[in-house]
Design a protein around this motif. Structure first.
Motif, short mmCIF file in Angstrom:
data_model
loop_
_atom_site.label_atom_id
_atom_site.label_comp_id
_atom_site.label_asym_id
_atom_site.label_seq_id
_atom_site.Cartn_x
_atom_site.Cartn_y
_atom_site.Cartn_z
N ASP A 283 -13.09 13.48 -2.92
CA ASP A 283 -12.75 12.62 -4.06
C ASP A 283 -11.60 13.20 -4.88
O ASP A 283 -11.79 13.62 -6.02
CB ASP A 283 -13.98 12.42 -4.94
CG ASP A 283 -15.08 11.67 -4.23
OD1 ASP A 283 -14.84 10.52 -3.84
OD2 ASP A 283 -16.17 12.23 -4.05
N VAL A 284 -10.41 13.24 -4.30
CA VAL A 284 -9.29 13.85 -5.01
C VAL A 284 -8.06 12.97 -5.08
O VAL A 284 -7.15 13.24 -5.85
CB VAL A 284 -8.89 15.21 -4.37
CG1 VAL A 284 -10.03 16.19 -4.42
CG2 VAL A 284 -8.41 15.03 -2.95
N LEU A 285 -7.99 11.90 -4.29
CA LEU A 285 -6.75 11.11 -4.24
C LEU A 285 -6.35 10.55 -5.60
O LEU A 285 -5.17 10.58 -5.97
CB LEU A 285 -6.90 9.97 -3.24
CG LEU A 285 -6.66 10.30 -1.77
CD1 LEU A 285 -6.69 9.03 -0.94
CD2 LEU A 285 -5.34 11.01 -1.56
N ASN A 286 -7.33 10.04 -6.34
CA ASN A 286 -7.04 9.47 -7.66
C ASN A 286 -6.29 10.48 -8.51
O ASN A 286 -5.24 10.17 -9.10
CB ASN A 286 -8.35 9.06 -8.32
CG ASN A 286 -8.15 8.46 -9.70
OD1 ASN A 286 -7.04 8.21 -10.13
ND2 ASN A 286 -9.24 8.23 -10.40
N TYR A 350 -7.25 2.93 -3.27
CA TYR A 350 -5.96 3.63 -3.11
C TYR A 350 -5.31 3.35 -1.77
O TYR A 350 -4.51 4.14 -1.28
CB TYR A 350 -6.18 5.13 -3.30
CG TYR A 350 -7.09 5.45 -4.47
CD1 TYR A 350 -6.83 4.93 -5.73
CD2 TYR A 350 -8.23 6.23 -4.30
CE1 TYR A 350 -7.67 5.18 -6.80
CE2 TYR A 350 -9.08 6.48 -5.36
CZ TYR A 350 -8.80 5.96 -6.60
OH TYR A 350 -9.64 6.19 -7.66
N MET A 351 -5.62 2.21 -1.18
CA MET A 351 -5.07 1.91 0.14
C MET A 351 -3.54 1.86 0.10
O MET A 351 -2.86 2.32 1.01
CB MET A 351 -5.64 0.59 0.67
CG MET A 351 -7.11 0.72 1.08
SD MET A 351 -7.91 -0.86 1.50
CE MET A 351 -7.11 -1.28 3.05
N GLY A 352 -3.00 1.30 -0.96
CA GLY A 352 -1.54 1.26 -1.09
C GLY A 352 -0.96 2.66 -1.22
O GLY A 352 0.07 2.98 -0.61
N MET A 353 -1.59 3.49 -1.99
CA MET A 353 -1.13 4.86 -2.19
C MET A 353 -1.24 5.66 -0.89
O MET A 353 -0.36 6.48 -0.58
CB MET A 353 -1.94 5.52 -3.29
CG MET A 353 -1.86 4.79 -4.62
SD MET A 353 -3.01 5.50 -5.82
CE MET A 353 -2.82 4.31 -7.15
#
Length: 515
Positions: A283-286, A350-353
């Motif tokens: 849980d780090v992408l955000n 975060y699919m776009g990211m």
């Protein structure tokens, strides 16, 4: 800006943790821990954040050091829970049990220790020992809710279900100083027992009592606005002319979807392949995108062209390094690993990211009948970050938002200007045709079929999710269309799901499968 007091810093870090922002929580609590290395709540939160960030070795070292200086029983138990969680992540099961054995010698009638002891045995498929530990304590007169809960957990698949049910009912009627989390867990287990015994009305009542102990803080308008802003930001046109980071290291596969949608089964099948490493939930992408964005007020909605190329490359490199650290921490022979799988389900936001930062990424979207998904979320006691799950109507509304958003983003990513493949893995189809769907998934990620993927339950791996009990068994189909057993209680859910609800065809039984 005035500096925060230690108490304010702790509460802020705890709030971040409770909302599932573990990286942010860790950043806040680490300096506080350095200032107060012997303060039990600070130590516990620091260690918990490290465990959520899949850093078990560091968490074990810190908790073990504190355990030598802390004498308060409840704080020692809290640290032991953290140590055993870390050891379980590292597959050091016997060592985890030994740690609790040493402590329980001094506190043989401590209810929480008994519960932890039984839980560890159950997690390692030693249900008979788990039953023995909790039953002997009960026979000694330790008639506490935590002990009744431990017993119920250990015998839920046996012919002692009625004994466990009666113990829970009696314990819940009596005054008890147990925390709300213990009572919630007890009601949830009571629901599972009623479900096993075919008492579906009583089961639903118990599940509702469990969830009533959690405040429902779901704000549908807030989620709707989030979806709107993300859809406006991440379009095929927004990717045109934007350079993406260069590919370094292993290719990531992101497993996304709702909780209880078959994601654990999907990850376990992939992880059984000798060229894949299942990294769990990262849980780090955000927070990585927040750090890279030039706008801290609208980080999730920063258009692709506004990300500085160097920051984007650093973000991608750091994420891959975190994956590599998990591989290095868990495996001695890692030379064959070509793909890493991240099962942080909320990454669908975060699919776009992901498409922007990882041009070699592949996304597997796990789906399941929306009624079964929502009902299972309601039954399973998810964390505060999933507050929608404590109420069926809220869960249905959230599911609609998620479904519409992922469908839109799948279309965006399929555009040649973006070109990130998304594979939908439907739980019901995987259960019905394990080999065919496994071959389809392996072909999608670019790997040849391997027989071990059909024998994932023999890997010896313990999942640190709510589906741990099922990953040690072959695939079974008894959880398909489970919602039919509760059809008299689903009016609010069906209304929220509306056109997403399919016509009912009765073919279900009662036992939940791998989620």
């Amino acid at each position: 800006m005035p500096m925060m007091t230690p108490k304010q810093a702790y509460m802020r870090a705890k709030d971040q943790f409770d909302q599932g922002h573990y990286r942010a929580s860790s950043k806040l609590i680490e300096p506080l821990y350095r200032q107060h290395p012997h303060h039990p709540p600070i130590v516990a939160l620091h260690v918990s954040a490290l465990l959520k960030l899949q850093k078990p070795s560091q968490a074990i070292a810190i908790a073990g050091s504190s355990l030598r200086t802390i004498n308060t029983p409840e704080h020692r138990t809290s640290l032991l829970i953290s140590i055993t969680d870390g050891l379980m992540q590292l597959n050091r099961f016997e060592e985890a049990i030994d740690q609790v054995n040493k402590e329980i010698e001094n506190r043989p009638d401590d209810p929480q220790l008994i519960d932890l002891h039984a839980h560890l045995h159950a997690m390692t498929n030693q249900n008979e020992q788990a039953e023995k530990v909790s039953d002997q304590a009960w026979q000694r007169g330790v008639h506490k809710l935590a002990v009744a809960t431990a017993y119920a957990r250990s015998v839920i698949g046996t012919d002692r279900q009625r004994i466990a049910r009666d113990r829970l009912i009696d314990s819940l009627k009596k005054p008890d100083d147990s925390l709300p989390t213990v009572r919630s867990s007890a009601y949830r287990l009571l629901g599972h027992l009623h479900n096993k015994l075919g008492d579906y009305d009583d089961a639903m009542m118990a599940y509702r009592q469990s969830n009533d102990l959690h405040p429902v803080q779901y704000d549908d308008s807030q989620i709707a606005e989030k979806c709107k802003l993300l859809r406006e930001t991440w379009t095929p046109e927004s990717f045109v002319g934007v350079p993406r980071p260069s590919v370094t290291g292993r290719s990531p596969v992101f497993i996304v979807g709702m909780p209880r949608s078959g994601s654990t089964l999907t990850e376990q099948i992939l992880d059984a392949h000798p060229m894949v490493f299942g990294a769990g939930e990262i849980d780090v992408l955000n927070e990585l995108f927040f750090d890279a964005s030039p706008s801290k007020t609208k980080a999730l909605c920063t258009p692709p062209a506004e990300y500085p190329p160097k920051s984007l490359q650093a973000l991608a490199d750091q994420y891959r390094q975190e994956l590599d650290a998990r591989v290095n921490d868990r495996l001695t022979d890692r030379s064959a690993i070509a793909i890493t799988a991240d099962k942080a389900l909320g990454n669908f936001w975060y699919m776009g990211m992901i498409a922007l930062a990882f041009p070699d990424a592949k996304i597997i979207h796990c789906t399941r009948d929306p009624r079964d998904t929502c009902l299972s979320c309601f039954f399973q006691g998810l964390s505060a970050a999933h507050s929608y799950a404590f109420d069926l109507a809220s869960c249905g509304r959230y599911y609609r938002r998620y479904h519409e958003f992922v469908q839109q983003m799948t279309t965006v990513l399929a555009d040649p200007r973006v070109a990130i493949p998304v594979l939908e893995m439907r739980y019901e189809e995987t259960v019905a045709d394990p080999e065919g769907q496994t071959r389809r998934m392996l072909d999608f990620v670019g790997l040849d079929f391997h027989e071990d993927c059909l024998k994932f339950y023999e890997s010896g791996r313990v999942a640190t999710t709510l589906s741990n009990d099922q990953v040690r068994r072959p695939i079974y189909n008894s959880s398909v269309r489970r919602h039919e057993l509760y059809k008299d209680h689903l009016s609010e859910l069906n209304e929220a799901l509306a056109d997403l609800v399919e016509p009912t065809v009765s073919q279900s039984t009662q036992e939940p499968g791998i989620q």
